[in-house]
Design a protein around this motif. Structure first.
Motif, short mmCIF file in Angstrom:
data_model
loop_
_atom_site.label_atom_id
_atom_site.label_comp_id
_atom_site.label_asym_id
_atom_site.label_seq_id
_atom_site.Cartn_x
_atom_site.Cartn_y
_atom_site.Cartn_z
N THR A 48 0.90 -1.21 -0.04
CA THR A 48 -0.01 -0.02 -0.05
C THR A 48 0.84 1.22 0.02
O THR A 48 0.58 2.16 -0.84
N LEU A 49 2.11 1.26 0.65
CA LEU A 49 2.83 2.27 0.78
C LEU A 49 3.93 2.49 -0.56
O LEU A 49 4.27 3.83 -0.55
N GLU A 50 3.74 1.48 -1.34
CA GLU A 50 4.79 1.67 -2.48
C GLU A 50 4.04 1.70 -3.74
O GLU A 50 4.64 2.03 -4.64
N SER A 51 2.83 1.49 -3.48
CA SER A 51 1.93 1.13 -4.91
C SER A 51 1.26 2.65 -5.33
O SER A 51 0.61 3.33 -4.14
N THR A 52 1.35 2.95 -6.65
CA THR A 52 0.54 4.20 -7.10
C THR A 52 -0.72 3.93 -6.76
O THR A 52 -1.35 5.10 -6.96
N ARG A 53 -1.48 2.73 -6.89
CA ARG A 53 -2.87 2.61 -6.44
C ARG A 53 -3.33 3.37 -5.35
O ARG A 53 -4.52 3.86 -5.41
N TYR A 54 -2.63 3.72 -4.49
CA TYR A 54 -3.14 4.42 -3.06
C TYR A 54 -2.32 5.79 -2.79
O TYR A 54 -2.77 6.56 -2.13
N ALA A 55 -1.12 5.61 -3.44
CA ALA A 55 -0.10 6.99 -3.31
C ALA A 55 -0.61 7.93 -4.57
O ALA A 55 -0.10 7.95 -5.50
N GLY A 56 -1.81 8.77 -4.13
CA GLY A 56 -2.30 9.53 -5.25
C GLY A 56 -3.06 8.69 -6.33
O GLY A 56 -2.67 8.56 -7.36
N LYS A 57 -4.06 8.22 -5.75
CA LYS A 57 -5.07 7.16 -6.66
C LYS A 57 -5.33 7.81 -7.93
O LYS A 57 -5.68 8.87 -8.00
N GLU A 58 -5.01 6.90 -8.90
CA GLU A 58 -4.95 7.52 -10.39
C GLU A 58 -6.26 6.90 -11.19
O GLU A 58 -6.41 7.05 -12.31
N GLY A 59 -7.31 6.54 -10.32
CA GLY A 59 -8.46 5.89 -10.87
C GLY A 59 -8.34 4.51 -11.62
O GLY A 59 -7.29 3.63 -11.25
N HIS A 60 -9.20 4.21 -12.20
CA HIS A 60 -9.23 2.73 -12.81
C HIS A 60 -8.31 2.46 -13.59
O HIS A 60 -7.51 3.22 -14.27
N LEU A 61 -7.74 1.20 -13.78
CA LEU A 61 -6.50 0.77 -14.61
C LEU A 61 -7.10 0.68 -16.11
O LEU A 61 -6.83 1.45 -16.60
N ILE A 62 -7.81 -0.09 -16.56
CA ILE A 62 -8.31 -0.27 -17.83
C ILE A 62 -9.83 -0.95 -18.28
O ILE A 62 -10.30 -1.46 -17.14
N ASN A 63 -10.29 -0.99 -19.34
CA ASN A 63 -11.62 -1.22 -19.61
C ASN A 63 -11.20 -2.84 -19.88
O ASN A 63 -10.83 -2.99 -21.10
N ALA A 64 -11.67 -3.85 -18.94
CA ALA A 64 -10.82 -5.18 -19.21
C ALA A 64 -11.94 -6.00 -19.72
O ALA A 64 -11.77 -7.32 -20.11
N SER A 65 -13.34 -5.55 -19.39
CA SER A 65 -14.18 -6.37 -19.59
C SER A 65 -15.00 -6.63 -21.17
O SER A 65 -15.68 -7.63 -21.42
#
Length: 335
Positions: free
Chosen positions: A311-328
């Motif tokens: 959590t402390l090293e991933s950009t997913r929570y450090a300045g959340k950038e939104g969803h990844l991609i349209n995968a479905s």
């Protein structure tokens, strides 16, 4: 700001579980970024950057530091699938409730080995990714383990559907309701059986479901989930519809959010003390099983510490950038 600079690092330092990382994490991350396009994921450059910054292979490496390089690839692919599903089911432009239910049913049938013909709820890149990631666990693990894993996935996706239902109805859960729901939506229960895949020593059902082991899994789940709730509080305040322990406590007790943060922090420390005490009380299950039980509980503990570190090293929570991609491939999926 205190969350990022003081509270989250302080909780990390208070975690008694040692920090570990797989020696194959960086190489596996490179492999993952090269392999994912083969599933048909629409990876433009911004999507590639978000996936690279999320560091899913590093997350898997923290939870399973003793996995072989080949197995870490499998685990990283599975982790990516779960995060893509999370994004498809949550946030603006999320799948409709019926689509989430269809995705859940399709995934569970595939994991159970009953997905013929193909279920319409699981299609496109998400299906191809899961088929490829599931091939090795399906080959190596016994039927009872595969069904247990499928049950864990079903509970997780049921929780995902329930949270989406709550949001669609404007329902913010109370604390007790939220804690139970969070145990499903966190996917921690999905990660625990994967320790048995890595070690090749699946526990008998009677041992896996022993009350004390179940309590330890619940405590570990709470610890990593509440830490994540603290880390994602800023974005959750705007988008979660009250699905965050801090927000649930603030509403139920009618206290400011800062006071609720303190209450969650205290609750986290108390649960950590319970986790340590309960683990010390685990009995022997006999010489044929004790090593596997120890490995399982080590996996629960590493899920807590690994989630904190990631959590402390991933950009997913450090300045959340939104969803990844349209995968479905669905018009309802987030972009």
């Amino acid at each position: 700001m205190r969350l990022a600079t003081e509270i989250l690092p302080a909780l990390r330092d208070a975690c008694p579980v040692a920090s570990r990382q797989s020696p194959y994490a960086e190489e596996t991350q490179r492999w993952l970024m090269g392999w994912l396009p083969q599933t048909g994921l629409p990876l433009d450059e911004p999507a590639r950057q978000r996936l690279a910054g999320a560091r899913f292979a590093h997350y898997a490496g923290r939870l399973y530091p003793d996995a072989t390089e080949a197995d870490l690839r499998v685990l990283s692919a599975l982790f990516t699938w779960f995060f893509l599903v999370d994004d498809a089911c949550d946030g603006p432009g999320r799948l409709e409730l019926a689509e989430i239910r269809g995705l859940r049913d399709g995934a569970v049938l595939l994991l159970q080995g009953r997905s013929r013909p193909r279920h319409p709820g699981l299609r496109g890149p998400l299906r191809r990714l899961l088929v490829n990631a599931w091939r090795e666990p399906h080959r190596r693990m016994p039927t009872r383990w595969r069904l247990r894993f499928a049950d864990a996935v079903a509970r997780h996706l049921d929780g995902t559907w329930q949270e989406a239902t709550n949001k669609s109805r404007g329902h913010a859960p109370g604390v007790t309701e939220y804690v139970a729901l969070r145990r499903a939506t966190s996917a921690a229960d999905v990660s625990y059986p994967l320790t048995e895949f890595v070690t090749g020593r699946p526990l008998p059902d009677a041992v896996y479901h022993h009350p004390l082991l179940r309590e330890l899994r619940d405590l570990g789940n709470d610890l990593l989930s509440w830490y994540n709730d603290l880390a994602s509080l800023a974005s959750d305040a705007a988008t979660s519809g009250g699905h965050n322990l801090v927000l649930a406590i603030a509403t139920e007790r009618q206290v400011p959010v800062d006071d609720a943060v303190e209450l969650v922090t205290r609750r986290w420390h108390e649960s950590m003390r319970q986790f340590v005490d309960r683990r010390a009380a685990v009995p022997s299950f006999g010489p044929a099983l004790d090593a596997a039980v120890t490995a399982h509980l080590d996996g629960v503990a590493r899920a807590v510490r690994g989630t904190i570190d990631w959590t402390l090293e991933s950009t997913r929570y450090a300045g959340k950038e939104g969803h990844l991609i349209n995968a479905s491939g669905s018009k309802g999926a987030p972009s």
